[in-house]
Structure formats: structure tokens, C-alpha cells
Design a protein around this motif. Structure first.
Motif, PDB file in Angstrom:
ATOM      1  N   ALA A  12      -4.253  -0.515   5.711  1.00 31.46           N
ATOM      2  CA  ALA A  12      -4.341   0.846   5.162  1.00 31.46           C
ATOM      3  C   ALA A  12      -5.011   0.840   3.792  1.00 31.46           C
ATOM      4  O   ALA A  12      -5.888   1.660   3.516  1.00 31.46           O
ATOM      5  N   ARG A  13      -4.620  -0.102   2.959  1.00 34.89           N
ATOM      6  CA  ARG A  13      -5.202  -0.169   1.619  1.00 34.89           C
ATOM      7  C   ARG A  13      -6.676  -0.529   1.678  1.00 34.89           C
ATOM      8  O   ARG A  13      -7.521   0.114   1.051  1.00 34.89           O
ATOM      9  N   ASP A  14      -7.017  -1.549   2.475  1.00 34.10           N
ATOM     10  CA  ASP A  14      -8.411  -1.987   2.552  1.00 34.10           C
ATOM     11  C   ASP A  14      -9.300  -0.946   3.229  1.00 34.10           C
ATOM     12  O   ASP A  14     -10.474  -0.818   2.891  1.00 34.10           O
ATOM     13  N   HIS A  15      -8.748  -0.196   4.175  1.00 35.85           N
ATOM     14  CA  HIS A  15      -9.512   0.888   4.800  1.00 35.85           C
ATOM     15  C   HIS A  15      -9.878   1.939   3.751  1.00 35.85           C
ATOM     16  O   HIS A  15     -11.019   2.408   3.693  1.00 35.85           O
ATOM     17  N   CYS A  16      -8.917   2.289   2.916  1.00 34.94           N
ATOM     18  CA  CYS A  16      -9.163   3.248   1.837  1.00 34.94           C
ATOM     19  C   CYS A  16     -10.211   2.706   0.865  1.00 34.94           C
ATOM     20  O   CYS A  16     -11.142   3.408   0.487  1.00 34.94           O
ATOM     21  N   VAL A  17     -10.061   1.438   0.479  1.00 37.41           N
ATOM     22  CA  VAL A  17     -11.002   0.823  -0.469  1.00 37.41           C
ATOM     23  C   VAL A  17     -12.409   0.812   0.117  1.00 37.41           C
ATOM     24  O   VAL A  17     -13.369   1.200  -0.556  1.00 37.41           O
ATOM     25  N   SER A  18     -12.540   0.385   1.363  1.00 40.30           N
ATOM     26  CA  SER A  18     -13.878   0.301   1.955  1.00 40.30           C
ATOM     27  C   SER A  18     -14.512   1.685   2.077  1.00 40.30           C
ATOM     28  O   SER A  18     -15.705   1.843   1.837  1.00 40.30           O
ATOM     29  N   LEU A  39     -12.592  -3.607  -8.352  1.00 46.50           N
ATOM     30  CA  LEU A  39     -11.927  -3.700  -7.053  1.00 46.50           C
ATOM     31  C   LEU A  39     -10.422  -3.551  -7.209  1.00 46.50           C
ATOM     32  O   LEU A  39      -9.781  -2.841  -6.429  1.00 46.50           O
ATOM     33  N   GLU A  40      -9.855  -4.187  -8.227  1.00 43.59           N
ATOM     34  CA  GLU A  40      -8.416  -4.050  -8.475  1.00 43.59           C
ATOM     35  C   GLU A  40      -8.055  -2.608  -8.823  1.00 43.59           C
ATOM     36  O   GLU A  40      -7.037  -2.092  -8.387  1.00 43.59           O
ATOM     37  N   THR A  41      -8.895  -1.967  -9.605  1.00 39.16           N
ATOM     38  CA  THR A  41      -8.670  -0.566  -9.968  1.00 39.16           C
ATOM     39  C   THR A  41      -8.678   0.310  -8.721  1.00 39.16           C
ATOM     40  O   THR A  41      -7.805   1.167  -8.543  1.00 39.16           O
ATOM     41  N   MET A  42      -9.637   0.077  -7.849  1.00 34.21           N
ATOM     42  CA  MET A  42      -9.741   0.861  -6.628  1.00 34.21           C
ATOM     43  C   MET A  42      -8.543   0.584  -5.710  1.00 34.21           C
ATOM     44  O   MET A  42      -8.006   1.490  -5.083  1.00 34.21           O
ATOM     45  N   ARG A  43      -8.114  -0.669  -5.640  1.00 38.06           N
ATOM     46  CA  ARG A  43      -6.944  -1.002  -4.819  1.00 38.06           C
ATOM     47  C   ARG A  43      -5.694  -0.290  -5.327  1.00 38.06           C
ATOM     48  O   ARG A  43      -4.894   0.207  -4.538  1.00 38.06           O
ATOM     49  N   GLU A 100      -1.779   4.427  -3.878  1.00 40.59           N
ATOM     50  CA  GLU A 100      -1.081   5.669  -4.198  1.00 40.59           C
ATOM     51  C   GLU A 100      -1.294   6.746  -3.136  1.00 40.59           C
ATOM     52  O   GLU A 100      -0.663   7.800  -3.191  1.00 40.59           O
ATOM     53  N   THR A 101      -2.160   6.474  -2.164  1.00 46.05           N
ATOM     54  CA  THR A 101      -2.371   7.464  -1.104  1.00 46.05           C
ATOM     55  C   THR A 101      -1.144   7.522  -0.191  1.00 46.05           C
ATOM     56  O   THR A 101      -0.371   6.570  -0.115  1.00 46.05           O
ATOM     57  N   GLU A 102      -0.989   8.637   0.489  1.00 45.71           N
ATOM     58  CA  GLU A 102       0.204   8.869   1.307  1.00 45.71           C
ATOM     59  C   GLU A 102       0.407   7.788   2.368  1.00 45.71           C
ATOM     60  O   GLU A 102       1.504   7.276   2.552  1.00 45.71           O
ATOM     61  N   HIS A 103      -0.672   7.451   3.076  1.00 44.75           N
ATOM     62  CA  HIS A 103      -0.558   6.453   4.145  1.00 44.75           C
ATOM     63  C   HIS A 103      -0.168   5.085   3.586  1.00 44.75           C
ATOM     64  O   HIS A 103       0.672   4.380   4.168  1.00 44.75           O
ATOM     65  N   CYS A 104      -0.770   4.701   2.463  1.00 52.14           N
ATOM     66  CA  CYS A 104      -0.438   3.406   1.854  1.00 52.14           C
ATOM     67  C   CYS A 104       0.997   3.386   1.340  1.00 52.14           C
ATOM     68  O   CYS A 104       1.687   2.374   1.473  1.00 52.14           O
ATOM     69  N   VAL A 105       1.431   4.476   0.762  1.00 54.74           N
ATOM     70  CA  VAL A 105       2.808   4.561   0.264  1.00 54.74           C
ATOM     71  C   VAL A 105       3.774   4.384   1.436  1.00 54.74           C
ATOM     72  O   VAL A 105       4.752   3.639   1.347  1.00 54.74           O
ATOM     73  N   HIS A 106       3.473   5.040   2.559  1.00 50.57           N
ATOM     74  CA  HIS A 106       4.328   4.941   3.743  1.00 50.57           C
ATOM     75  C   HIS A 106       4.381   3.502   4.268  1.00 50.57           C
ATOM     76  O   HIS A 106       5.470   2.976   4.550  1.00 50.57           O
ATOM     77  N   THR A 107       3.228   2.855   4.397  1.00 49.30           N
ATOM     78  CA  THR A 107       3.216   1.486   4.921  1.00 49.30           C
ATOM     79  C   THR A 107       3.845   0.507   3.937  1.00 49.30           C
ATOM     80  O   THR A 107       4.484  -0.460   4.348  1.00 49.30           O
ATOM     81  N   GLN A 108       3.695   0.768   2.650  1.00 51.80           N
ATOM     82  CA  GLN A 108       4.329  -0.100   1.655  1.00 51.80           C
ATOM     83  C   GLN A 108       5.855   0.054   1.704  1.00 51.80           C
ATOM     84  O   GLN A 108       6.582  -0.929   1.578  1.00 51.80           O
ATOM     85  N   GLU A 109       6.336   1.261   1.921  1.00 52.14           N
ATOM     86  CA  GLU A 109       7.778   1.476   2.055  1.00 52.14           C
ATOM     87  C   GLU A 109       8.324   0.745   3.277  1.00 52.14           C
ATOM     88  O   GLU A 109       9.392   0.128   3.210  1.00 52.14           O
ATOM     89  N   ARG A 110       7.587   0.801   4.386  1.00 53.12           N
ATOM     90  CA  ARG A 110       8.003   0.064   5.587  1.00 53.12           C
ATOM     91  C   ARG A 110       8.053  -1.435   5.316  1.00 53.12           C
ATOM     92  O   ARG A 110       8.971  -2.126   5.762  1.00 53.12           O
TER      93      ARG A 110
END
Length: 94
Positions: free
Chosen positions: A80-86, A33-37, A42-52
């Protein structure tokens, strides 16, 4: 008798070796799970929300007094991260 007392006091020599092997095995184990998170962050949407989120934390941290908190930005990033993981998790289960 002396040998038995030493075994009682010090434990069996094999016990220590087994404990060391178990500790090494635990260290080598990686939570999938940590690996997947990590991959999903690193996805574009997650990078954007993390920057915000980081911008908000910097802005709030630079002020001595503010009512602003970064709850919305944190929830956006986690969503965003959990949506990607799921999506990846359930896609691989099918």
C-alpha cells in the motif's frame, strides 16, 4: 620548520572547517523518498494496513508459542505504501 611539522601533525586549519561544513550539509539533507514514504503512510489505506500489522504484532507477541507470523500484514502495508509512493513519484515525473 616547526610550523610545517605542526601542519603535518595537525592538518591545515581549513581542513577542519571544511569537514564541519560538509557534516552540517549532510545533516540538513533530507531524502525525498523518505519524505514521500512518510506522507504516504498517512493515507487512509496505509493507516488501515498499518493498524492490521500492529494488531497482528501485538497478538503474536502476546503468545508464548504460535505458528502465526505477520508476513501477510507486513506485505500488505508495504504494498500500500509503495503503491502510493510510485503513483506520486511517476505522476510528478511526467
Amino acid at each position: 620548520m616547526v610550523f610545517e611539522e605542526k601542519m603535518i601533525m595537525n592538518g591545515e586549519p581549513e581542513d577542519e572547517e571544511e569537514e564541519e561544513e560538509e557534516e552540517e550539509e549532510e545533516e540538513d539533507m533530507v531524502d525525498p523518498l523518505e519524505t514521500m514514504r512518510l506522507k504516504c503512510t498517512e493515507t487512509e489505506h496505509c493507516v488501515h494496513t498499518q493498524e492490521r500489522l500492529e494488531d497482528c504484532e501485538t497478538r503474536v507477541g502476546s503468545r508464548s508459542s504460535t505458528a502465526e507470523d505477520c508476513t501477510e500484514e507486513l506485505f500488505d502495508f508495504l504494498h500500500a505504501r509503495d503503491h502510493c509512493v510510485s503513483h506520486k513519484l511517476f505522476h510528478s515525473v511526467k
